[in-house]
Structures are given as structure tokens and as C-alpha cells.
Design a protein around this motif. Sequence first.
Motif, PDB file in Angstrom:
ATOM      1  N   LYS A   1      51.568   4.724  -6.316  1.00  0.00           N
ATOM      2  CA  LYS A   1      52.932   4.188  -6.394  1.00  0.00           C
ATOM      3  C   LYS A   1      52.948   2.670  -6.267  1.00  0.00           C
ATOM      4  N   ARG A   2      52.170   2.136  -5.361  1.00  0.00           N
ATOM      5  CA  ARG A   2      52.144   0.688  -5.137  1.00  0.00           C
ATOM      6  C   ARG A   2      51.695  -0.045  -6.399  1.00  0.00           C
ATOM      7  N   SER A   3      52.553  -0.897  -6.915  1.00  0.00           N
ATOM      8  CA  SER A   3      52.284  -1.697  -8.114  1.00  0.00           C
ATOM      9  C   SER A   3      52.036  -0.854  -9.358  1.00  0.00           C
ATOM     10  N   GLY A   4      52.470   0.405  -9.339  1.00  0.00           N
ATOM     11  CA  GLY A   4      52.335   1.253 -10.520  1.00  0.00           C
ATOM     12  C   GLY A   4      53.336   0.858 -11.601  1.00  0.00           C
ATOM     13  N   TYR A   5      53.192   1.451 -12.795  1.00  0.00           N
ATOM     14  CA  TYR A   5      54.058   1.083 -13.903  1.00  0.00           C
ATOM     15  C   TYR A   5      55.516   1.458 -13.640  1.00  0.00           C
TER      16      TYR A   5
ATOM     17  N   LEU B   1      53.733   2.658 -23.246  1.00  0.00           N
ATOM     18  CA  LEU B   1      54.111   1.787 -22.127  1.00  0.00           C
ATOM     19  C   LEU B   1      54.277   0.355 -22.609  1.00  0.00           C
ATOM     20  N   VAL B   2      53.454  -0.049 -23.562  1.00  0.00           N
ATOM     21  CA  VAL B   2      53.586  -1.339 -24.251  1.00  0.00           C
ATOM     22  C   VAL B   2      53.339  -1.081 -25.727  1.00  0.00           C
ATOM     23  N   PRO B   3      54.347  -1.317 -26.574  1.00  0.00           N
ATOM     24  CA  PRO B   3      55.711  -1.748 -26.280  1.00  0.00           C
ATOM     25  C   PRO B   3      56.536  -0.617 -25.659  1.00  0.00           C
ATOM     26  N   LEU B   4      57.496  -1.000 -24.835  1.00  0.00           N
ATOM     27  CA  LEU B   4      58.339  -0.037 -24.124  1.00  0.00           C
ATOM     28  C   LEU B   4      59.723   0.042 -24.766  1.00  0.00           C
ATOM     29  N   ASP B   5      60.196   1.253 -24.931  1.00  0.00           N
ATOM     30  CA  ASP B   5      61.543   1.486 -25.450  1.00  0.00           C
ATOM     31  C   ASP B   5      62.533   1.389 -24.287  1.00  0.00           C
ATOM     32  N   GLU B   6      62.935   0.186 -23.957  1.00  0.00           N
ATOM     33  CA  GLU B   6      63.849  -0.033 -22.837  1.00  0.00           C
ATOM     34  C   GLU B   6      65.207   0.600 -23.098  1.00  0.00           C
TER      35      GLU B   6
ATOM     36  N   SER C   1      38.679   9.963 -11.716  1.00  0.00           N
ATOM     37  CA  SER C   1      39.984  10.628 -11.667  1.00  0.00           C
ATOM     38  C   SER C   1      41.164   9.672 -11.538  1.00  0.00           C
ATOM     39  N   GLN C   2      40.947   8.398 -11.754  1.00  0.00           N
ATOM     40  CA  GLN C   2      41.998   7.425 -11.493  1.00  0.00           C
ATOM     41  C   GLN C   2      42.987   7.308 -12.662  1.00  0.00           C
ATOM     42  N   SER C   3      44.122   6.713 -12.361  1.00  0.00           N
ATOM     43  CA  SER C   3      45.146   6.407 -13.363  1.00  0.00           C
ATOM     44  C   SER C   3      45.429   4.913 -13.264  1.00  0.00           C
ATOM     45  N   LEU C   4      44.779   4.136 -14.110  1.00  0.00           N
ATOM     46  CA  LEU C   4      44.811   2.677 -13.981  1.00  0.00           C
ATOM     47  C   LEU C   4      45.567   1.998 -15.125  1.00  0.00           C
ATOM     48  N   GLU C   5      46.447   2.755 -15.788  1.00  0.00           N
ATOM     49  CA  GLU C   5      47.116   2.216 -16.970  1.00  0.00           C
ATOM     50  C   GLU C   5      47.937   0.969 -16.685  1.00  0.00           C
ATOM     51  N   ALA C   6      48.475   0.851 -15.461  1.00  0.00           N
ATOM     52  CA  ALA C   6      49.293  -0.324 -15.141  1.00  0.00           C
ATOM     53  C   ALA C   6      48.496  -1.612 -15.234  1.00  0.00           C
ATOM     54  N   TRP C   7      47.193  -1.552 -14.957  1.00  0.00           N
ATOM     55  CA  TRP C   7      46.361  -2.750 -15.070  1.00  0.00           C
ATOM     56  C   TRP C   7      46.478  -3.354 -16.461  1.00  0.00           C
ATOM     57  N   LEU C   8      46.334  -2.492 -17.482  1.00  0.00           N
ATOM     58  CA  LEU C   8      46.245  -3.004 -18.844  1.00  0.00           C
ATOM     59  C   LEU C   8      47.607  -3.307 -19.459  1.00  0.00           C
ATOM     60  N   THR C   9      48.665  -2.731 -18.908  1.00  0.00           N
ATOM     61  CA  THR C   9      49.999  -3.110 -19.390  1.00  0.00           C
ATOM     62  C   THR C   9      50.331  -4.554 -19.001  1.00  0.00           C
ATOM     63  N   HIS C  10      49.598  -5.105 -18.063  1.00  0.00           N
ATOM     64  CA  HIS C  10      49.834  -6.475 -17.602  1.00  0.00           C
ATOM     65  C   HIS C  10      49.260  -7.524 -18.558  1.00  0.00           C
ATOM     66  N   ILE C  11      48.448  -7.092 -19.525  1.00  0.00           N
ATOM     67  CA  ILE C  11      47.718  -8.033 -20.374  1.00  0.00           C
ATOM     68  C   ILE C  11      48.428  -8.241 -21.703  1.00  0.00           C
ATOM     69  N   PRO C  12      48.961  -9.464 -21.965  1.00  0.00           N
ATOM     70  CA  PRO C  12      49.550  -9.736 -23.277  1.00  0.00           C
ATOM     71  C   PRO C  12      48.505  -9.565 -24.379  1.00  0.00           C
TER      72      PRO C  12
END
Length: 325
Positions: free
Chosen positions: A264-268, A238-243, A130-141
Motif C-alpha cells: 500500500k505504501r507508495s503504491g499506484y 496504468l500509463v497512460p491512465l484513463d482518468e 512474488s513482488q508487485s513492483l509496477e508502481a516503480w516503472l509508472t514513475h518513469i517518463p
Amino acid sequence: MRELTYLEAVREALAQKMRQDKKVLLLGEDIGQYGGAFGVTKGLLAEFGEERVRDTPISELGITGVAVGAALTGMRPVVDIQFSDFLTLALDQIVNQAAKIRYMYGGRGSVPLVVRTPSGSGTGAAAQHSQSLEAWLTHIPGLKVIQPSSAYDAKGLLISAIEDPNPVIFYEHKLLYKKKAEVPIIPYTIPLGKAAIKREGSDITIVATGIMVERSLEAAQILEKEQVSVEIIDPRTLVPLDEQSILDSVTKTGRLLVVHEAVKRSGYGAEIASIVAEKAFDNLKAPIKRLGGHPVPIPNNKTLESAAVPQVEDIVFEIKELIRR
């Protein structure tokens, strides 16, 4: 225009690309006769056969490794990982191989790989499903990360992902599978890196992802009765992001609430908040606020599960707090 569920839109995108391009093939556990853990690939085996809809052993690392190799030889594999939590078992191939190969070989090889995976809570599937771990993979170029919030977006973005020459992680929220939207029958693409304005407003900007887009829209309808005008931006990718779309909205409203299901901690949301703080600080009328999940494993109990991640009433509360400032 006809309506499809999110699940049906994903299936249609897969089928249309497989008819159009014989290099597209599917790999995953129980995706053939069983139709996948959530039924997304049901019926595709009958149309495309075992060569292109491949049931695999229970080995996420092996499935993804085979797909990386297939992509390098000119195929366009789409991997089905039953739950996004299980991406942890495939990270070596995703992070150290798929994401790096094009750069390390000076562009002489590419990895047109899509990894589809259901994410998020709300089904009582407990802490390991049930996790939401998308922020992990946005960190990878080298990786692109997509998180559609509607059936329309899911189809268009999945077709774009399959056509992309780079590895793409495609998150599908389980609770969205049954949600309907108008979806054209013809194949279409949505550009990666282009956000959607899901609702226009003037008092506050919400940047929400996944299931939180729907909950933010509900919150905005509630607050409309209190004369609060909420603008909702869905990044979609999320990557690429429309800033620019985010910055334009915050410049207009002067307030920002970022909402995601992940812890929330270290989330996207921290990335979005940082971008706005760096590039639109002078336009802010109030501090940026983040709303995310609590730092706990997702419980099995329904009441506790709901309490662990933002709900509509939490979004309403945070909007009211920001409007007062």
C-alpha cells in the motif's frame, strides 16, 4: 465464441503478430524448447525457428540491452523476463536507455520494445519471485505500463503494445494464467489508455488492478445480496491512465476504494486517490480508501502469503466501512 486461458491468449497474440510482422522476435531465458517459465511460449520455436525465438544467457541486463539495440535498428523485440522481480536487474537499460532515447534524440529514434513479465503472489514462490513492483516503472517518463486482468484484455493489449513505437512493460499475473474468457480468434487491439468498466454500480466505485479485479468482482457479488451496488473500474493500462472513466464513476457513486496487490505504501493506488482528490473532491460522500499489500516481503508459507495481500473478505470489509460513512 471460443474460450482461451489468459496464457493461451498471450501466446496467440505473440504468434499472430509474428506471422504478420517478421520484425517481431522473442528473447528470453528458456523460452524456446522449454516454452518459458510458465509455458507461455511453448510451440513458438517450432513455428518460427531459433532466429526469432531466441534463448538467451541468464542476464536480464544483457537481454534487455540487446533488445533496446534491436528496437533502435527497426526490429520489434518482445523480451520475456521470467519473474517481474528480475526487472530490477534490467533497470539501467529500461529506465536510462529505453525510456529516454526517443526524447534525447528529438524523436529521430524510437524503441518499439515490449517487456513481458509475470508478477504477483499466490504461488508460494517466496519473497524474491512474488513482488508487485509496477508502481516503480509508472514513475518513469517514456515508459508505458500495462496490467491486463483477463484473457480478452491480455490479447488485445499485447497486440497494441507490440505495435506501439514506445517501450512498454507488460505485467501478467501468475494466478491469472489459467483463467478463461471469451477471446476472438482474429487479431484485435485494445487502445492503450482506455479503462474497462468491469461491473456497473451506483453505491461505490472500486478501481482495481491485476488479480484484484477478479477478487473485487467476487466481493461485489457477495455484497449484491446485501443491496450494495458496486461499480468496478479496471484501468488496464496504468500509463497512460484513463482518468476520465475513473472520475465519471466516482462522480456517480460518491465513494472510492482503490485495490491493488502491491504494498500500500507508495503504491499506484496513491496516484489514483490523488487524481480523484484533486479533480472530484466535491463529489465525494466519504474519504477515499486504499487497500493494498502489507509492508512485508511476500512469505513462502501459504497462509502468511494470503495474509500479506488483499483477499476477497478484505475487500468486502472495506466496502462495508465506506458505505456506512
